[in-house]
Design an enzyme around this catalytic site. Structure first.
Site, PDB file in Angstrom:
ATOM      1  N   SER A  12      20.733  18.447  33.071  1.00 47.38           N
ATOM      2  CA  SER A  12      21.900  17.634  33.402  1.00 47.38           C
ATOM      3  C   SER A  12      21.549  16.672  34.523  1.00 47.38           C
ATOM      4  CB  SER A  12      23.075  18.526  33.815  1.00 47.38           C
ATOM      5  OG  SER A  12      22.881  19.049  35.118  1.00 47.38           O
ATOM      6  N   LYS A  88      26.422  28.665  43.293  1.00 50.57           N
ATOM      7  CA  LYS A  88      27.604  29.272  42.691  1.00 50.57           C
ATOM      8  C   LYS A  88      27.354  29.716  41.246  1.00 50.57           C
ATOM      9  CE  LYS A  88      29.862  24.876  41.404  1.00 50.57           C
ATOM     10  NZ  LYS A  88      29.845  25.041  39.939  1.00 50.57           N
ATOM     11  N   ASP A  89      26.245  29.248  40.631  1.00 47.25           N
ATOM     12  CA  ASP A  89      25.905  29.661  39.269  1.00 47.25           C
ATOM     13  C   ASP A  89      25.005  30.890  39.232  1.00 47.25           C
ATOM     14  OD1 ASP A  89      27.320  27.530  38.201  1.00 47.25           O
ATOM     15  OD2 ASP A  89      25.568  26.208  38.127  1.00 47.25           O
ATOM     16  N   THR A 132      40.067  21.733  33.984  1.00 44.81           N
ATOM     17  CA  THR A 132      39.054  22.539  34.671  1.00 44.81           C
ATOM     18  C   THR A 132      38.617  23.657  33.739  1.00 44.81           C
ATOM     19  OG1 THR A 132      38.541  23.897  36.604  1.00 44.81           O
ATOM     20  CG2 THR A 132      40.780  24.050  35.764  1.00 44.81           C
ATOM     21  N   ALA A 133      37.363  24.091  33.879  1.00 45.84           N
ATOM     22  CA  ALA A 133      36.891  25.269  33.160  1.00 45.84           C
ATOM     23  C   ALA A 133      36.805  26.475  34.085  1.00 45.84           C
ATOM     24  CB  ALA A 133      35.525  25.004  32.532  1.00 45.84           C
ATOM     25  N   SER A 134      37.130  26.266  35.367  1.00 44.60           N
ATOM     26  CA  SER A 134      37.007  27.326  36.372  1.00 44.60           C
ATOM     27  C   SER A 134      38.276  28.164  36.421  1.00 44.60           C
ATOM     28  CB  SER A 134      36.737  26.696  37.744  1.00 44.60           C
ATOM     29  OG  SER A 134      37.006  27.604  38.788  1.00 44.60           O
ATOM     30  N   LEU A 135      38.142  29.456  36.208  1.00 42.54           N
ATOM     31  CA  LEU A 135      39.285  30.349  36.310  1.00 42.54           C
ATOM     32  C   LEU A 135      39.828  30.370  37.736  1.00 42.54           C
ATOM     33  CD1 LEU A 135      40.973  32.331  34.612  1.00 42.54           C
ATOM     34  CD2 LEU A 135      39.427  34.147  35.362  1.00 42.54           C
ATOM     35  N   ARG A 136      38.940  30.273  38.723  1.00 44.81           N
ATOM     36  CA  ARG A 136      39.374  30.227  40.131  1.00 44.81           C
ATOM     37  C   ARG A 136      40.252  29.004  40.380  1.00 44.81           C
ATOM     38  NH1 ARG A 136      37.831  26.989  44.127  1.00 44.81           N
ATOM     39  NH2 ARG A 136      36.020  26.240  42.963  1.00 44.81           N
ATOM     40  N   ARG A 137      39.768  27.818  39.989  1.00 45.61           N
ATOM     41  CA  ARG A 137      40.552  26.608  40.225  1.00 45.61           C
ATOM     42  C   ARG A 137      41.878  26.655  39.470  1.00 45.61           C
ATOM     43  NH1 ARG A 137      35.141  23.134  39.523  1.00 45.61           N
ATOM     44  NH2 ARG A 137      34.467  23.036  41.707  1.00 45.61           N
ATOM     45  N   ARG A 154      34.909  21.242  30.002  1.00 46.96           N
ATOM     46  CA  ARG A 154      33.509  21.546  30.306  1.00 46.96           C
ATOM     47  C   ARG A 154      32.672  20.307  30.074  1.00 46.96           C
ATOM     48  NH1 ARG A 154      30.435  26.108  27.982  1.00 46.96           N
ATOM     49  NH2 ARG A 154      29.047  25.341  29.612  1.00 46.96           N
ATOM     50  N   GLY A 155      31.379  20.413  30.358  1.00 47.61           N
ATOM     51  CA  GLY A 155      30.476  19.288  30.219  1.00 47.61           C
ATOM     52  C   GLY A 155      29.945  18.855  31.573  1.00 47.61           C
ATOM     53  N   ASN A 156      28.973  17.946  31.556  1.00 44.48           N
ATOM     54  CA  ASN A 156      28.422  17.465  32.818  1.00 44.48           C
ATOM     55  C   ASN A 156      29.417  16.537  33.507  1.00 44.48           C
ATOM     56  OD1 ASN A 156      28.079  14.846  31.685  1.00 44.48           O
ATOM     57  ND2 ASN A 156      26.083  15.433  30.866  1.00 44.48           N
ATOM     58  N   VAL A 157      29.099  16.136  34.710  1.00 43.48           N
ATOM     59  CA  VAL A 157      30.051  15.347  35.495  1.00 43.48           C
ATOM     60  C   VAL A 157      30.405  14.046  34.793  1.00 43.48           C
ATOM     61  CG1 VAL A 157      30.395  14.122  37.672  1.00 43.48           C
ATOM     62  CG2 VAL A 157      29.334  16.383  37.678  1.00 43.48           C
ATOM     63  N   ARG A 160      32.925  14.703  32.055  1.00 49.02           N
ATOM     64  CA  ARG A 160      34.259  15.033  32.561  1.00 49.02           C
ATOM     65  C   ARG A 160      34.971  13.783  33.074  1.00 49.02           C
ATOM     66  NH1 ARG A 160      33.716  21.072  35.301  1.00 49.02           N
ATOM     67  NH2 ARG A 160      31.988  21.780  34.013  1.00 49.02           N
ATOM     68  N   CYS A 246      32.654  34.721  35.751  1.00 46.33           N
ATOM     69  CA  CYS A 246      33.590  33.755  35.189  1.00 46.33           C
ATOM     70  C   CYS A 246      34.840  34.440  34.661  1.00 46.33           C
ATOM     71  CB  CYS A 246      32.903  32.974  34.067  1.00 46.33           C
ATOM     72  SG  CYS A 246      31.596  31.904  34.686  1.00 46.33           S
TER      73      CYS A 246
END
Length: 316
Positions: A12, A88-89, A132-137, A154-157, A160, A246
């Site tokens: 990416s 974070k990954d 967002t794909a983040s459960l936290r966000r 999802r996807g690269n910046v 998105r 996740c």
């Protein structure tokens, strides 16, 4: 010139940007000139399962380890000498024979609010589509604004931002650090507060992963930032206690000032209807075992959060 250090990286744009930063830093540590950098410290591009599968949440296909697995395999069998990951990954447990050898200085850990039409998160109208794909966000956004519609992104910046520009979403949430590193900071409408949107453990930091036998190499030590490493150790301790993945909505962020480390960690119900948080601090000034203490603080606070959550369902 034979390669001195081979860097494993995802393909990416953000991963290559981050790995390029580390390539130059490693080159300086080894005394390699710019003209010889690509040959002496080559980037080895590796496609991960997380990159290939873009139509589902990570929790549906195996979790965030899918961004590191293939690179770790290349590291383990000697095809590369160091892997550059977004911290974070990186899962809490390291594969046998591998380790996080260095943690460079951290970028901005906050989340970014990005929108074509709205200046800030509070400005979103009822029912607005937030990507967002983040459960936290997702959980943090719904805790503040249960009226929002959360949609998977999802996807690269670049992908998105393109989907946002095409009108698929009213706003999206991204990491400030990635936008800064890519030079896309101009798209940020609001840098969200660390209190409302407590970051993912390790957000904004990079991880240099090596084989255990290589962790004491001189170039490794040259890239490590002790204060960032301490903060991340505390955050990842909390992640370990909370079984961070996740499939769990968790945040953790540590700051260090005047010789003291202050850690905040939380777990949320995915729909934002419940939030459990703990804050603690320790002295890390001149402590020989500061890393162990930081990790222990994270484990302790994370355990308290998990106990407070009790039997409440925290998985989606």
């Amino acid at each position: 010139m034979a390669p001195l250090v081979r860097i494993g990286t995802r393909r990416s744009k953000l991963a290559l940007t981050q790995s390029g930063m580390m390539q130059r830093a490693i080159g300086r540590a080894l005394g390699v000139g710019d003209a010889d950098l690509a040959e002496a410290v080559p980037l080895v591009e590796i496609v991960t399962t997380g990159d290939r599968v873009q139509d589902r949440r990570l929790m549906e296909i195996g979790g965030k380890a899918l961004f590191t697995k293939e690179i770790e395999e290349a590291l383990g069998d000697g095809r590369v000498d160091v892997a550059v990951h977004s911290m974070k990954d990186v899962p809490a447990e390291q594969p046998e024979g591998l380790c996080i050898a260095a943690v460079p200085a951290r970028e901005d850990a906050r989340d970014a609010f990005v929108s074509e039409a709205f200046a800030s998160f509070p400005d979103l109208p009822a029912g607005a589509r937030l990507g967002t794909a983040s459960l936290r966000r997702q959980a943090q956004a719904l805790a503040l604004r249960p009226d929002l519609t959360i949609e998977m992104l999802r996807g690269n910046v670049d992908t998105r931002l393109r989907k946002l520009a095409e009108g698929d979403f009213d706003a999206i949430l991204l990491a400030v650090s990635g936008l800064n590193r890519l030079g896309f900071d101009g798209v940020i409408r609001q840098r969200l507060s660390l209190d409302d949107f407590l970051p993912a453990p390790g957000q904004g930091a990079l991880a240099l992963q090596t084989r255990v036998d290589d962790r004491d190499a001189a170039w490794v030590a040259a890239l490590d930032d002790p204060m960032t490493a301490l903060a991340v150790a505390a955050e990842r301790g909390a992640m370990t206690a909370l079984e961070g993945s996740c499939r769990t909505a968790i945040g953790a962020h540590a700051v260090i000032a005047a010789g003291r480390l202050r850690l905040t960690t939380e777990m949320l119900a995915p729909d934002g209807s419940a939030r459990w948080r703990r804050v603690g601090e320790i002295s890390v000034a001149d402590a020989a075992d500061a890393m162990e203490q930081a990790g222990a603080l994270g484990l302790c606070l994370g355990g308290e959060v998990r106990t407070a959550a009790g039997d409440r369902r925290v998985d989606p």
